[in-house]
Scaffold this motif. Structure first.
Motif, PDB file in Angstrom:
ATOM      1  N   GLN A  69       0.717  -1.194   0.065  1.00 48.62           N
ATOM      2  CA  GLN A  69      -0.048   0.177  -0.046  1.00 48.62           C
ATOM      3  C   GLN A  69       0.841   1.474   0.040  1.00 48.62           C
ATOM      4  O   GLN A  69       0.602   2.099  -0.692  1.00 48.62           O
ATOM      5  N   ALA A  70       1.959   1.270   0.957  1.00 42.44           N
ATOM      6  CA  ALA A  70       2.780   2.406   0.763  1.00 42.44           C
ATOM      7  C   ALA A  70       3.474   2.760  -0.496  1.00 42.44           C
ATOM      8  O   ALA A  70       3.550   3.860  -1.072  1.00 42.44           O
ATOM      9  N   GLU A  71       3.868   1.647  -1.265  1.00 49.13           N
ATOM     10  CA  GLU A  71       4.434   1.817  -2.388  1.00 49.13           C
ATOM     11  C   GLU A  71       3.513   2.302  -3.415  1.00 49.13           C
ATOM     12  O   GLU A  71       3.758   2.967  -4.251  1.00 49.13           O
ATOM     13  N   ALA A 131      -3.967   6.151   4.943  1.00 45.26           N
ATOM     14  CA  ALA A 131      -3.014   7.221   4.433  1.00 45.26           C
ATOM     15  C   ALA A 131      -3.849   7.635   3.142  1.00 45.26           C
ATOM     16  O   ALA A 131      -3.795   8.925   2.791  1.00 45.26           O
ATOM     17  N   SER A 132      -4.137   6.651   2.139  1.00 44.40           N
ATOM     18  CA  SER A 132      -5.011   7.226   0.945  1.00 44.40           C
ATOM     19  C   SER A 132      -6.168   7.918   1.321  1.00 44.40           C
ATOM     20  O   SER A 132      -6.457   9.016   0.673  1.00 44.40           O
ATOM     21  N   THR A 159       3.185   5.869  -2.799  1.00 43.92           N
ATOM     22  CA  THR A 159       4.212   7.018  -2.943  1.00 43.92           C
ATOM     23  C   THR A 159       4.134   6.994  -4.620  1.00 43.92           C
ATOM     24  O   THR A 159       4.483   8.220  -5.007  1.00 43.92           O
ATOM     25  N   ASN A 160       3.931   6.075  -5.265  1.00 42.24           N
ATOM     26  CA  ASN A 160       4.081   6.190  -6.825  1.00 42.24           C
ATOM     27  C   ASN A 160       2.937   7.046  -7.224  1.00 42.24           C
ATOM     28  O   ASN A 160       3.349   7.950  -8.225  1.00 42.24           O
ATOM     29  N   ALA A 161       1.677   6.969  -6.790  1.00 43.05           N
ATOM     30  CA  ALA A 161       0.677   7.816  -7.175  1.00 43.05           C
ATOM     31  C   ALA A 161       0.896   9.403  -6.971  1.00 43.05           C
ATOM     32  O   ALA A 161       0.561  10.300  -7.674  1.00 43.05           O
ATOM     33  N   ALA A 203      -3.455   8.046 -11.567  1.00 39.92           N
ATOM     34  CA  ALA A 203      -2.778   8.027 -10.189  1.00 39.92           C
ATOM     35  C   ALA A 203      -4.019   8.496  -9.029  1.00 39.92           C
ATOM     36  O   ALA A 203      -3.899   8.147  -8.067  1.00 39.92           O
ATOM     37  N   LEU A 204      -5.138   9.381  -9.480  1.00 34.36           N
ATOM     38  CA  LEU A 204      -6.240   9.665  -8.687  1.00 34.36           C
ATOM     39  C   LEU A 204      -6.786   8.460  -8.305  1.00 34.36           C
ATOM     40  O   LEU A 204      -7.475   8.237  -7.138  1.00 34.36           O
ATOM     41  N   ARG A 205      -7.110   7.838  -9.381  1.00 34.20           N
ATOM     42  CA  ARG A 205      -7.988   6.579  -9.163  1.00 34.20           C
ATOM     43  C   ARG A 205      -7.255   5.529  -8.337  1.00 34.20           C
ATOM     44  O   ARG A 205      -7.999   4.688  -7.661  1.00 34.20           O
ATOM     45  N   VAL A 206      -5.885   5.309  -8.345  1.00 35.05           N
ATOM     46  CA  VAL A 206      -5.393   4.616  -7.396  1.00 35.05           C
ATOM     47  C   VAL A 206      -5.684   4.909  -6.162  1.00 35.05           C
ATOM     48  O   VAL A 206      -5.774   3.925  -5.319  1.00 35.05           O
ATOM     49  N   LEU A 207      -5.590   6.097  -5.764  1.00 32.23           N
ATOM     50  CA  LEU A 207      -5.923   6.732  -4.269  1.00 32.23           C
ATOM     51  C   LEU A 207      -7.428   6.255  -4.051  1.00 32.23           C
ATOM     52  O   LEU A 207      -7.604   5.836  -3.016  1.00 32.23           O
TER      53      LEU A 207
END
Length: 351
Positions: free
Chosen positions: A163-165, A203-204, A168-170, A192-196
């Motif tokens: 999840q942290a990776e 954290a997300s 971070t990438n997003a 990237a926003l959809r990843v969140l």
């Protein structure tokens, strides 16, 4: 004038009959549909050939289909399309609280006369994301759509490291300099926003709430008031906005208390004025978190409850109606009143 009133009433009643009939004939997505002269072929694949995912990872799908006869389908925006998935074991609808809040009248959407035309014998492809319709915990799954083939996949537990990776990438993409973005750069930012949105970590959830204002600050069209229920035509508009992935992610987040905490802080941030969408999202989360307010019953479930007969004064039973409020209707109106009061209070404090 009488003719105009009659025509309007006839149109409303026709919409009601069509909606109720659609609800009554709605079939179990896991029932094999009866073949017809128009039935063609349908092939479902997991995009990219991936078959193992982490919980919260985006699961993209492609459905390739052809028809034997020409077909017409109402055109809908990406976030307003509905797909019937036969998923075993079944997953939870991540936006259930939004759909069952009762704040969107008859369930949202819009009357759209624009149709897509599908020519016979021509293959078409639907691109979908399973996460938009289903939240799937760890496990082994089988999935199909209508007459399509079955695909199988596995969902693994999401480790804190993974999840942290992903986060971070997003964030690296979202926080980059976007002044010279190309169309492909903008698409990566949206992804990237959809990843969140789908990651579902604490954290997300915090990041989504903190970024809400940035994505909503330029919205021009706003509902006139918070009257319950909100105009269903606005529902279709809202899902086209840049902030929709943020709102949807906060509604679906398993960390609701965190979402409420962060949204409350963002709304009272003196650096910027709270936006209407931020306030409405916080009010929705607050109201849906209170057990004293009953679930709203969507029109698709009307076949499961007893309805009163429509009257000329109240032709749409999917909307609160003061002409013959039942006990359930009074509860729904009380819920709406609480929502309206909360929106008004939050807007006052956020100005």
């Amino acid at each position: 004038m009488k003719l105009q009133r009659f025509c309007r009433l006839a149109m409303v009643l026709a919409l009601l009959v069509g909606a109720v009939c659609a609800a009554q004939v709605r079939t179990d997505p896991c029932e094999r549909p009866v073949t017809s002269p128009a039935t063609g072929t349908s092939t479902l694949v997991l995009k990219g050939g991936q078959s193992v995912y982490h919980e919260g990872e985006i699961i993209p799908l492609e459905l390739t289909f052809t028809y034997k006869l020409v077909q017409y389908r109402p055109r809908a925006g990406r976030n307003l399309r509905h797909f019937s998935f036969c998923l075993a074991p079944d997953g939870r609808d991540p936006l259930q609280d939004d759909e069952e809040s009762g704040l969107w009248g008859s369930g949202g959407g819009s009357l759209n006369a624009d149709y897509e035309v599908f020519e016979p014998g021509v293959p078409y492809v639907d691109h979908m994301v399973l996460n938009e319709s289903k939240s799937v915990p760890p496990g082994n799954y089988s999935l199909r759509m209508g007459i399509s083939n079955e695909v199988t996949f596995q969902v693994l537990p999401a480790t804190p490291k993974w999840q942290a990776e992903q986060l971070t990438n997003a964030l690296a993409v979202l926080d980059a300099d976007h002044t010279k973005d190309t169309p492909s750069d903008m698409e990566r930012t949206k992804q990237a926003l959809r990843v969140l949105r789908f990651l579902g970590s604490e954290a997300s959830t915090r990041e989504l709430a903190r970024r809400f204002w940035f994505y909503d600050q330029k919205r021009q069209v706003r509902p006139i008031s918070a009257e319950y229920p909100i105009n269903p035509f606005f529902y279709g508009y809202e899902r086209t906005q840049d902030y929709w992935d943020i709102k949807a992610g906060l509604i679906a987040s398993p960390y609701r208390a965190v979402a409420i905490e962060e949204l409350t802080a963002a709304i009272h941030d003196p650096k910027h004025r709270a936006t209407r969408a931020m306030v409405e999202t916080l009010a929705l989360l607050e109201i849906q978190s209170k057990s004293e307010y009953p679930r709203f019953i969507p029109i698709r479930q009307y076949g499961q409850i007893e309805l009163q007969s429509p009257t000329p004064d109240c032709p749409l039973l999917s909307l609160p109606c003061a002409s013959h409020p039942s006990k359930l209707e009074k509860q729904r109106q009380a819920k709406g009143a609480a929502y309206n009061d909360l929106v008004a209070e939050l807007l006052r404090h956020g100005q």
